[in-house]
Motif scaffolding. Structure first.
Motif, short mmCIF file in Angstrom:
data_model
loop_
_atom_site.label_atom_id
_atom_site.label_comp_id
_atom_site.label_asym_id
_atom_site.label_seq_id
_atom_site.Cartn_x
_atom_site.Cartn_y
_atom_site.Cartn_z
N ASP A 68 0.83 -1.21 0.00
CA ASP A 68 0.00 0.00 0.00
C ASP A 68 0.86 1.26 0.00
N PHE A 69 1.98 1.23 0.73
CA PHE A 69 2.89 2.36 0.72
C PHE A 69 3.46 2.58 -0.68
N ILE A 74 4.49 6.51 -1.06
CA ILE A 74 4.90 7.06 0.23
C ILE A 74 6.05 6.21 0.75
N GLU A 75 7.10 6.89 1.18
CA GLU A 75 8.25 6.18 1.73
C GLU A 75 7.87 5.60 3.09
N TYR A 109 8.37 15.28 11.31
CA TYR A 109 7.36 15.07 10.29
C TYR A 109 7.18 13.58 10.08
N LEU A 110 5.94 13.10 10.15
CA LEU A 110 5.63 11.69 9.90
C LEU A 110 4.54 11.60 8.84
N ASN A 111 4.73 10.69 7.91
CA ASN A 111 3.73 10.42 6.89
C ASN A 111 3.54 8.91 6.86
N PHE A 112 2.31 8.45 7.11
CA PHE A 112 2.09 7.01 7.20
C PHE A 112 0.68 6.65 6.77
N LEU A 113 0.49 5.37 6.51
CA LEU A 113 -0.81 4.83 6.12
C LEU A 113 -1.33 3.93 7.22
#
Length: 132
Positions: A68-69, A74-75, A109-113
């Protein structure tokens, strides 16, 4: 034999409304509220939408799989492996997913699914948070 279009709509419309009403109770992931700061263990709450108390035990929240990432471009950074997700019922009866980590987060900063699964389905939603 010619079919009257108004007659056809009168036949189809109730069926369409009945089907849409049966799927209207869809569980959802709402906004995230971060309760921690930079250089501290992560603590956040993700509001759950349209969840009844009796459904909470059937929910499973987790970080979405690598596939999914990749699909979302998205890293998936290693620090995200420390996140723990737990569906939870607040005192006021509203439902949330509590997101915690045992280790401090040093990245601002955090970017997650997040993936939410239940008997009737699965959803994935992206979250971006800034830690002060």
């Amino acid at each position: 034999m010619k079919i009257d279009s108004l007659w056809l709509w009168r036949l189809i419309l109730p069926t369409v409304l009945l089907v849409s009403a049966s799927v209207s109770h869809a569980i959802g992931l709402g906004d995230v509220v971060v309760r921690s700061s930079l250089d501290a263990p992560f603590l956040a709450e993700i509001n759950l939408l349209s969840v009844r108390a009796d459904e909470l035990d059937t929910l499973r929240a987790s970080l979405a799989p690598d596939s999914d990432f990749r699909r979302a471009a998205i890293e998936r950074v290693e620090i995200l492996d420390n996140l723990v997700f737990r569906p939870f019922l607040r005192d006021d009866g509203s439902a949330m997913v509590q997101v915690t980590s045992p280790k401090p987060f040093t990245e601002p900063y955090l970017n997650f699914l997040v993936m939410l699964e239940w008997t009737g389905g699965r959803i994935v939603r992206e979250y971006t948070v800034l830690l002060d």
